[in-house]
Design an enzyme around this catalytic site. Structure first.
Site, PDB file in Angstrom:
ATOM      1  N   TYR A   1       0.840  -1.193   0.000  1.00  0.00           N
ATOM      2  CA  TYR A   1       0.000   0.000   0.000  1.00  0.00           C
ATOM      3  C   TYR A   1       0.880   1.250   0.000  1.00  0.00           C
ATOM      4  CZ  TYR A   1      -4.098   2.589  -0.088  1.00  0.00           C
ATOM      5  OH  TYR A   1      -5.037   3.456  -0.532  1.00  0.00           O
TER       6      TYR A   1
ATOM      7  N   LYS B   1      -6.241  -1.703  -1.285  1.00  0.00           N
ATOM      8  CA  LYS B   1      -7.141  -1.533  -0.126  1.00  0.00           C
ATOM      9  C   LYS B   1      -7.774  -2.859   0.255  1.00  0.00           C
ATOM     10  CE  LYS B   1      -7.159   2.866   0.928  1.00  0.00           C
ATOM     11  NZ  LYS B   1      -7.719   4.016   1.585  1.00  0.00           N
TER      12      LYS B   1
ATOM     13  N   ASP C   1     -13.960   6.493   1.483  1.00  0.00           N
ATOM     14  CA  ASP C   1     -12.863   6.415   2.445  1.00  0.00           C
ATOM     15  C   ASP C   1     -12.061   7.712   2.508  1.00  0.00           C
ATOM     16  OD1 ASP C   1     -11.445   4.925   4.378  1.00  0.00           O
ATOM     17  OD2 ASP C   1      -9.791   4.804   2.958  1.00  0.00           O
ATOM     18  N   ASP C   2     -11.940   8.408   1.389  1.00  0.00           N
ATOM     19  CA  ASP C   2     -11.145   9.652   1.395  1.00  0.00           C
ATOM     20  C   ASP C   2     -11.811  10.713   2.259  1.00  0.00           C
ATOM     21  OD1 ASP C   2      -9.284   8.639  -0.613  1.00  0.00           O
ATOM     22  OD2 ASP C   2     -11.064   8.702  -1.878  1.00  0.00           O
TER      23      ASP C   2
ATOM     24  N   ARG D   1      -8.220  10.611  -9.009  1.00  0.00           N
ATOM     25  CA  ARG D   1      -7.418  11.325  -7.999  1.00  0.00           C
ATOM     26  C   ARG D   1      -6.716  10.274  -7.143  1.00  0.00           C
ATOM     27  NH1 ARG D   1      -6.402  10.612  -3.678  1.00  0.00           N
ATOM     28  NH2 ARG D   1      -8.087  11.234  -2.330  1.00  0.00           N
TER      29      ARG D   1
ATOM     30  N   ASN E   1      -0.326  11.931   0.726  1.00  0.00           N
ATOM     31  CA  ASN E   1       0.404  10.765   0.216  1.00  0.00           C
ATOM     32  C   ASN E   1       0.660  10.944  -1.266  1.00  0.00           C
ATOM     33  OD1 ASN E   1       0.199   9.303   2.670  1.00  0.00           O
ATOM     34  ND2 ASN E   1      -1.903   8.762   2.159  1.00  0.00           N
TER      35      ASN E   1
ATOM     36  N   GLU F   1     -13.396   5.113  -3.635  1.00  0.00           N
ATOM     37  CA  GLU F   1     -11.988   5.357  -3.336  1.00  0.00           C
ATOM     38  C   GLU F   1     -11.315   6.199  -4.424  1.00  0.00           C
ATOM     39  OE1 GLU F   1     -10.767   3.601  -0.417  1.00  0.00           O
ATOM     40  OE2 GLU F   1      -9.218   5.083  -0.751  1.00  0.00           O
ATOM     41  N   ASP F   2     -10.680   7.273  -4.024  1.00  0.00           N
ATOM     42  CA  ASP F   2      -9.861   8.071  -4.935  1.00  0.00           C
ATOM     43  C   ASP F   2     -10.602   8.582  -6.170  1.00  0.00           C
ATOM     44  OD1 ASP F   2      -7.940   7.836  -3.066  1.00  0.00           O
ATOM     45  OD2 ASP F   2      -6.418   6.928  -4.317  1.00  0.00           O
TER      46      ASP F   2
HETATM   47  P1  NAD Z   1      -8.694  16.452  -3.298  1.00  0.00           P
HETATM   48  O1  NAD Z   1      -8.182  16.646  -4.664  1.00  0.00           O
HETATM   49  O2  NAD Z   1     -10.146  16.244  -3.085  1.00  0.00           O
HETATM   50  O3  NAD Z   1      -8.271  17.707  -2.385  1.00  0.00           O
HETATM   51  C1  NAD Z   1      -7.049  18.392  -2.457  1.00  0.00           C
HETATM   52  C2  NAD Z   1      -7.341  19.829  -2.097  1.00  0.00           C
HETATM   53  O4  NAD Z   1      -6.100  20.510  -2.020  1.00  0.00           O
HETATM   54  C3  NAD Z   1      -8.210  20.527  -3.137  1.00  0.00           C
HETATM   55  O5  NAD Z   1      -9.259  21.225  -2.516  1.00  0.00           O
HETATM   56  C4  NAD Z   1      -7.221  21.439  -3.802  1.00  0.00           C
HETATM   57  O6  NAD Z   1      -7.821  22.607  -4.326  1.00  0.00           O
HETATM   58  C5  NAD Z   1      -6.275  21.744  -2.664  1.00  0.00           C
HETATM   59  N1  NAD Z   1      -5.017  22.300  -3.127  1.00  0.00           N
HETATM   60  C6  NAD Z   1      -4.356  22.041  -4.275  1.00  0.00           C
HETATM   61  N2  NAD Z   1      -3.266  22.823  -4.376  1.00  0.00           N
HETATM   62  C7  NAD Z   1      -3.247  23.580  -3.272  1.00  0.00           C
HETATM   63  C8  NAD Z   1      -2.374  24.591  -2.808  1.00  0.00           C
HETATM   64  N3  NAD Z   1      -1.291  24.955  -3.495  1.00  0.00           N
HETATM   65  N4  NAD Z   1      -2.654  25.160  -1.628  1.00  0.00           N
HETATM   66  C9  NAD Z   1      -3.724  24.781  -0.918  1.00  0.00           C
HETATM   67  N5  NAD Z   1      -4.597  23.850  -1.311  1.00  0.00           N
HETATM   68  C10 NAD Z   1      -4.348  23.253  -2.472  1.00  0.00           C
HETATM   69  O7  NAD Z   1      -7.874  15.251  -2.687  1.00  0.00           O
HETATM   70  P2  NAD Z   1      -8.103  14.522  -1.282  1.00  0.00           P
HETATM   71  O8  NAD Z   1      -8.844  13.245  -1.474  1.00  0.00           O
HETATM   72  O9  NAD Z   1      -8.644  15.470  -0.298  1.00  0.00           O
HETATM   73  O10 NAD Z   1      -6.599  14.123  -0.924  1.00  0.00           O
HETATM   74  C11 NAD Z   1      -5.633  15.123  -0.701  1.00  0.00           C
HETATM   75  C12 NAD Z   1      -4.367  14.516  -0.152  1.00  0.00           C
HETATM   76  O11 NAD Z   1      -4.636  13.907   1.096  1.00  0.00           O
HETATM   77  C13 NAD Z   1      -3.771  13.427  -1.044  1.00  0.00           C
HETATM   78  O12 NAD Z   1      -2.380  13.584  -1.129  1.00  0.00           O
HETATM   79  C14 NAD Z   1      -4.098  12.154  -0.316  1.00  0.00           C
HETATM   80  O13 NAD Z   1      -3.106  11.170  -0.509  1.00  0.00           O
HETATM   81  C15 NAD Z   1      -4.093  12.619   1.113  1.00  0.00           C
HETATM   82  N6  NAD Z   1      -4.905  11.723   1.948  1.00  0.00           N
HETATM   83  C16 NAD Z   1      -4.279  11.103   2.976  1.00  0.00           C
HETATM   84  C17 NAD Z   1      -4.976  10.203   3.739  1.00  0.00           C
HETATM   85  C18 NAD Z   1      -4.298   9.496   4.876  1.00  0.00           C
HETATM   86  O14 NAD Z   1      -4.645   8.413   5.237  1.00  0.00           O
HETATM   87  N7  NAD Z   1      -3.309  10.060   5.449  1.00  0.00           N
HETATM   88  C19 NAD Z   1      -6.304   9.938   3.453  1.00  0.00           C
HETATM   89  C20 NAD Z   1      -6.919  10.612   2.387  1.00  0.00           C
HETATM   90  C21 NAD Z   1      -6.204  11.510   1.637  1.00  0.00           C
END
Ligand code: NAD
Length: 541
Positions: free
Chosen positions: A96, A167, A261-262, A149, A411, A238-239
């Site tokens: 993963y 997953k 999940d996100d 995504r 991530n 997912e994603d």
């Molecule tokens: P998403 O695309 O829905 O959200 C990303 C957000 O970041 C958007 O609103 C986007 O406009 C914003 N963004 C982009 N560039 C930016 C900048 N320069 N400044 C500020 N904001 C900015 O994606 P998501 O599903 O919310 O995931 C986002 C990140 O979180 C990914 O990298 C994902 O891997 C991570 N994530 C981690 C976990 C975990 O278990 N730790 C879980 C879910 C998501």
């Protein structure tokens, strides 16, 4: 031996759900006509694990190890899962995050054998037919993505299939869902990633993404077909990219046993870990000031759950929201910005509030300015923006609070908002740090959804839940917070304990389903003992 018996012997060895490789006993070799197809040595699962572990470690990169493990999964599921479970801290980062990121980017290079289903747009009228295969009769859990995504890596098209596969491997590893009961699905609606589409090796449908009504119709056809074919199945979204993630969750959460999940899993994981951190800082949740950087699916999910948790502890909705500042690509989200998506509008601040702030006067208020003015106690990154938590911002935060809680959750590692070692250095070790991917930095917690979704899924299935409520995620978050340990590095239980964590969460989730009138299973099925007994162990039958 008859030709049918020869064919059956080969089929037994080529089906990863029945293949035991050299561990077929002498009696089984007689019974199934396997002599000659296998070398004469009769091995055990333990000896097979050792042989594979050695071969795995001889690979030169984690990506090669990922590909090796994928091939093993496609040839012998029991051995794959036994190997994964034999050393979760070593194996999880390979099957993963972070390695799965490269696994998705390079999915086409390593595609070998079918696993799961690609539902491509040109096959939109054949979805029911594809799902009808009796091989899926036992399916209980589906993880589905459209690959738009993938982690913080954007649109990977059909390569996004790596995520549902990964997953579901975790569902088996942590929640003991049998490998024959899981089904990864990729909705292949094209990709806007030109590099992928133009790659001659690309395995997906070569077209730009289908959008709008055609997209919605396709997903509707998929959901209807799933509902008909697998009543009561648990479906994890997912994603998906931000807007689709929200729209699909809202549209389908009452129609199918499903969650995103996100949005929801991340929220429960982050809130659970935050509760654990708060246990260390002593500042009550209702007094925290939280800055969220990146208000997409994950960030706004975290914000909404934090609001619910604060309301449960006595604040009204308005006062709870007043404790959260959301920053996105255009800086602090303000309510006078036109056309904010609904999930951001709910988090937007009144421009009047910032009238007295000391800001540069540019047309956006940066993260640094928000931190300097708000003095947050908690900073969470879900933006996918590498190095967004810079030294100045982190130092400013640490100047104003005793123990800053900083979670760069994006991530894979290449997208994390900061390296945890830097945060610890800039804060003189005062910060409590959690990251999305494992960095191996001592004292840093991996705040990964794997702490929550397997338990939520297991609890929902065990209770025969008809829906997955916010309340079920809230009890999962609280239980995770309670499982916080002080006798080892980090805030959460060790990765070696993930099966116990899943069970603990499943028990409270099932009880919550019952309390909310969502459970259909007999009360006997909801006990810790019954749920534990339902968890599959990776052993040959
Ligand atoms: P998403 O695309 O829905 O959200 C990303 C957000 O970041 C958007 O609103 C986007 O406009 C914003 N963004 C982009 N560039 C930016 C900048 N320069 N400044 C500020 N904001 C900015 O994606 P998501 O599903 O919310 O995931 C986002 C990140 O979180 C990914 O990298 C994902 O891997 C991570 N994530 C981690 C976990 C975990 O278990 N730790 C879980 C879910 C998501």
């Amino acid at each position: 031996m008859s030709p049918t018996r020869h064919a059956a012997a080969r089929a037994l060895l080529s089906d990863p759900l029945t293949n035991k490789g050299t561990a077929f006993t002498a009696e089984e070799r007689d019974e199934f006509g396997l002599h000659g197809l296998l070398p004469p040595h009769v091995g055990t699962l333990d000896s097979q694990i050792e042989r594979r572990r050695k071969a795995l470690e001889e690979k030169e990169s984690d990506f090669q190890r990922y590909a090796f493990l994928r091939e093993l999964q496609d040839s012998n599921e029991v051995l794959f899962h036994a190997l994964v479970q034999s050393d979760l801290p070593r194996m999880l980062p390979l099957v993963y995050t972070p390695t799965v990121g490269e696994g998705c980017e390079r999915f086409s290079e390593i595609w070998r054998r079918p696993r799961g289903l690609f539902l491509s747009y040109p096959n939109k009228d054949r979805i029911s037919d594809i799902l009808a295969d009796p091989a899926y009769d036992r399916v209980k859990v589906i993880v589905v993505s459209d690959g738009e995504r993938i982690l913080g890596l954007g649109d990977q098209g059909a390569g996004g299939m790596g995520i549902p596969i990964g997953k579901l491997a975790l569902y088996t590893a942590c929640a003991g869902i049998h490998p024959s009961e899981v089904l990864p699905i990729l909705l292949d609606l094209g990709t806007d990633n030109h590099a992928r589409r133009e790659d001659p090796l690309y395995v997906g449908w070569r077209a730009g993404r289908v959008r709008g009504q055609d997209y919605d119709d396709f997903v509707e056809a998929f959901v209807s077909a799933v509902d008909d074919r697998f009543p009561g199945v648990l479906l994890q979204w997912e994603d998906f990219a931000g807007k689709n993630a929200y729209d699909l969750l809202v549209r389908y959460r009452d129609r199918l046993l499903s969650f995103n999940d996100d949005i929801q899993g991340t929220a429960a994981t982050a809130v659970g870990t935050l509760l654990a951190a708060i246990g260390r800082t002593g500042v009550p949740l209702t007094e925290q000031r939280v800055v969220l950087f990146g208000a997409g699916a994950a960030g706004s999910g975290v914000a909404e759950m934090l609001v619910q948790a604060m309301v449960a502890e006595g604040l009204d909705d308005r006062s709870a929201r007043a404790r959260i500042w959301a920053v996105d690509r255009d800086g602090l989200i303000l309510s006078d910005v036109p056309r904010l998506p609904p999930q951001q509008l709910r988090l937007a601040r009144d421009p009047a509030e910032i009238a007295g702030w000391n800001v540069s006067g540019q047309n956006m208020i940066s993260l640094q300015e928000v931190v300097a003015n708000v003095h947050p106690t908690v900073l969470i990154g879900t933006s996918g923006q590498k190095a967004a938590f810079d030294e100045r911002t982190v130092r400013t935060m640490a100047e104003n609070v005793e123990r800053p809680v900083i979670f760069p959750l994006s991530n894979p590692i290449s997208r994390a908002e900061a390296h945890p070692a830097d945060i610890l250095e800039w804060t003189g070790g005062k910060a409590i740090v959690g990251t999305g991917s494992p960095f191996g930095t001592p004292g840093v917690t991996q705040v990964n959804n794997v702490y929550v979704f397997p338990g939520v899924g297991l609890g929902a299935l065990a209770s025969g839940a008809t829906a997955i409520s916010d309340g079920m995620f809230m009890v999962a978050a609280r239980r995770l917070g309670e499982l916080s340990r002080t006798d080892h590095d980090g805030l959460l239980p060790a990765v070696t304990e993930l099966r116990d964590v899943a069970l603990e969460i499943a028990v409270v989730v099932a009880a919550q389903a019952q309390a909310e009138g969502l459970a259909t299973a007999e009360p006997d099925a909801l006990t810790r003992e019954s749920i534990a007994a339902s968890m599959w162990q990776a052993q040959y039958a």
